[in-house]
Design a protein around this motif. Structure first.
Motif, PDB file in Angstrom:
ATOM      1  N   ARG A  33      94.519  46.436  51.676  1.00  0.00           N
ATOM      2  CA  ARG A  33      95.038  46.965  52.936  1.00  0.00           C
ATOM      3  C   ARG A  33      96.090  48.026  52.632  1.00  0.00           C
ATOM      4  N   GLY A  55     101.438  40.893  54.210  1.00  0.00           N
ATOM      5  CA  GLY A  55     102.533  40.772  53.250  1.00  0.00           C
ATOM      6  C   GLY A  55     102.639  41.927  52.257  1.00  0.00           C
ATOM      7  N   TYR A 117      84.855  40.699  51.598  1.00  0.00           N
ATOM      8  CA  TYR A 117      86.027  40.208  52.340  1.00  0.00           C
ATOM      9  C   TYR A 117      85.764  38.851  52.986  1.00  0.00           C
ATOM     10  N   TYR A 182      94.622  39.527  45.041  1.00  0.00           N
ATOM     11  CA  TYR A 182      93.395  38.839  44.609  1.00  0.00           C
ATOM     12  C   TYR A 182      92.122  39.586  44.979  1.00  0.00           C
ATOM     13  N   GLN A 183      92.223  40.558  45.877  1.00  0.00           N
ATOM     14  CA  GLN A 183      91.008  41.286  46.256  1.00  0.00           C
ATOM     15  C   GLN A 183      90.547  42.194  45.117  1.00  0.00           C
TER      16      GLN A 183
HETATM   17  C1  G6P Z   1      98.542  38.168  52.484  1.00  0.00           C
HETATM   18  C2  G6P Z   1      97.847  38.755  51.268  1.00  0.00           C
HETATM   19  C3  G6P Z   1      97.583  40.231  51.452  1.00  0.00           C
HETATM   20  C4  G6P Z   1      96.861  40.481  52.754  1.00  0.00           C
HETATM   21  C5  G6P Z   1      97.635  39.851  53.912  1.00  0.00           C
HETATM   22  C6  G6P Z   1      96.922  40.020  55.256  1.00  0.00           C
HETATM   23  O1  G6P Z   1      99.840  38.636  52.599  1.00  0.00           O
HETATM   24  O2  G6P Z   1      98.620  38.526  50.109  1.00  0.00           O
HETATM   25  O3  G6P Z   1      96.825  40.749  50.379  1.00  0.00           O
HETATM   26  O4  G6P Z   1      96.709  41.857  53.007  1.00  0.00           O
HETATM   27  O5  G6P Z   1      97.815  38.481  53.657  1.00  0.00           O
HETATM   28  O6  G6P Z   1      95.623  39.566  55.183  1.00  0.00           O
HETATM   29  P1  G6P Z   1      94.391  40.516  55.485  1.00  0.00           P
HETATM   30  O7  G6P Z   1      93.189  39.738  55.057  1.00  0.00           O
HETATM   31  O8  G6P Z   1      94.476  40.744  56.962  1.00  0.00           O
HETATM   32  O9  G6P Z   1      94.577  41.786  54.711  1.00  0.00           O
END
Ligand code: G6P
Length: 508
Positions: A33, A55, A117, A182-183
């Motif tokens: 993201r 986050g 995803y 982790y992605q």
């Molecule tokens: C957590 C993960 C992030 C992620 C976020 C929102 O903070 O560590 O990598 O971007 O959640 O989740 P999403 O799947 O909406 O990106």
């Protein structure tokens, strides 16, 4: 924490270190993201930029105020896709005020992104790393997961790696590549093949579980994750518990590796990877500015009529690991036990819709709604409703709300860090009490001021809520002060400085 201590007043030191490093390095950051997302405006039908959420973006956005770099991120929706197609794979200057960053979108085919995803990243890796399985039954790794790994996860990681390699080659300078979360586990290995001299850092925002839990996954998946990460120069984690668990996984899954536990180094196929803890934080000044902005003032006025004599607040993605249902159950127990508080206290929950295509998340939202309905129907009176939920992605409203809490509940089952626990205490104006579960990464730093609870302990959480609501003003002030000074001392500057300090040491 590794590295020297830096307070927010010493930002100058950090930025001169950054300047120094970036004179001969091109900084490229990659995360699923990105810092901005384009939404199609319902009025003009044109893509409109907005700040990204979650986050990683919260933590890294402040970097865009200070350093000029390229951020590689996935296309999130139709708006991003239209903009990405218009720019044909080239980086775009962020149009958002204060963001000195170029964003390059990775425009993955929809079907491929869905596998990456909605099958691998979230139901599989996120669930694994937050111990969210009921292991006698779930997960069931079937052919669809094998396929999603090969033709979803590996493919998207390859697309990110290609974009990074392309950006690095264009710049002509040595690349400093920071890969997040982790992605993108396979990116360090793929980039290293083509850029043997790049400095690669991978930072993981979520917990790293015990090797025996990883062993539920097919061997080739966990081995390829560990092998790829051992191509990074530094692998960063939130907490020392994660560092230990990762060293142990390398030891278990990579028989050729030599793990130096004392130094935190994995030696694998001729490389030495440093494994370190860098507890992430927030940009305290920026969050406070948002809390004092005219928009936040507006929300403040709108929210005030919803407050009780005392107000409990929570702010979370609508996410099973955040333990939202148990939080409501604990409140329910507390109201049952203390009738004198009924009518005086309210619980406002600010929940951000998240991962809404995934079945487990849809079900969890239903469970949240059910828990709220139960408490409201048991205790409501004509003039008082115990719980109110705001179900939307509205960061400024959430920050405005956190100015007003008497009690902030953060009771995640397990969490890499949890930034709400750090945002709340620095914007709150009432010396409110933080209830924090021991299994959040933030607990290591914030136990000095928080009331600690065990995540599954509904009874203990109910008692903690009561204790928070009846705490003397002197104790509230003292605890809130301890939280504030800890967070101010170890803000995002500290996190960045510690990492760049280590990069400098390795690249000098
Ligand atoms: C957590 C993960 C992030 C992620 C976020 C929102 O903070 O560590 O990598 O971007 O959640 O989740 P999403 O799947 O909406 O990106």
């Amino acid at each position: 924490m590794h590295g020297p201590t830096v307070t927010s007043k010493e930002r100058g030191v950090l930025w001169s270190l950054v300047d120094d490093l970036l004179r001969d390095h091109r900084l490229i950051l990659a995360s699923n993201r990105g810092p901005m997302e384009y939404h199609i405006s319902p009025e003009t039908h044109e893509p409109q930029p907005r700040r990204g959420s979650g986050g990683v973006v919260t933590a890294l956005s402040s970097l865009t105020n200070y350093v000029d770099f390229t951020w590689i991120a996935s296309v999130m929706g139709e708006g991003d896709r239209r903009v990405a197609e218009m720019h044909a794979g080239k980086a775009i200057r962020s149009p958002l005020p204060g963001q000195r960053v170029s964003v390059r979108f990775v425009n993955t085919a929809r079907r491929t992104y869905h596998k990456y995803y909605n099958i691998v990243c979230n139901p599989l890796l996120w669930f694994l790393q937050h111990y969210m399985w009921s292991s006698p039954y779930t997960p069931r790794v079937d052919a669809a997961i094998y396929d999603a790994w090969e033709t979803g996860y590996v493919t998207v990681n390859r697309e990110f790696a290609d974009a990074i390699i392309d950006e690095a080659r264009q710049s002509g300078r040595r690349a400093l590549i920071m890969v997040h979360d982790y992605q993108l586990y396979l990116v360090p290995g793929m980039v290293r093949e083509k850029l043997p001299d790049a400095h690669i850092q991978h930072f993981l925002h979520i917990p790293w579980p015990a090797s025996s839990y990883w062993e539920l996954l097919p061997r080739y998946t966990r081995v390829s994750i560990c092998e790829s990460l051992c191509n990074a120069d530094i692998v960063g984690f939130q907490a020392s518990r994660d560092v230990r668990a990762f060293l142990d996984s390398c030891n278990t899954f990579l028989p050729e590796s030599r793990v130096d536990y004392a130094a935190g180094v994995v030696h694998y196929r001729g490389r030495a990877t440093q494994v370190r803890a860098y507890p992430i934080s927030i940009d305290v000044d920026e969050v406070r500015q948002i809390a004092l902005s005219p928009r936040a003032e507006e929300y403040d006025h709108r929210l005030r009529p919803a407050l009780g004599k005392q107000t409990i607040i929570r702010v979370d993605r609508a996410e099973p690991s955040k333990n939202i249902v148990r939080g409501f159950q604990a409140y329910d127990v507390m109201l049952e036990r203390h009738p004198e508080l009924r009518g005086n206290v309210r619980f406002l929950a600010f929940l951000v819709p998240s991962r809404t295509h995934i079945r487990q998340y849809q079900r969890y939202v239903e469970e949240i709604e059910e828990a709220i309905k139960q408490t409201n129907s048991r205790f409501s009176t004509p003039t008082w409703q115990p719980v109110q939920v705001y179900f939307e992605n509205n960061y400024v409203q959430a920050i405005a709300a956190m100015r007003l809490y008497d009690v902030l509940i953060v009771n995640a089952v397990i969490d890499g860090m949890n930034l709400v626990a750090k945002e709340g205490p620095v914007v709150n104006t009432k010396d409110g009490v933080l209830i924090l579960s021991e299994s959040t990464g933030a607990h290591e730093q914030l136990q000095v001021g928080a009331l600690s609870v065990a995540a599954a302990d509904v009874e203990g959480t109910a008692r903690a809520i009561y204790r928070a609501l009846t705490m003397t003003p002197a104790e509230r002030t003292e605890r809130a002060g301890r939280l504030r000074s800890t967070i101010e001392r170890e803000d995002i500057t500290h996190w960045l400085y510690a990492q760049l300090h280590d990069v400098r040491a390795l690249t000098a």
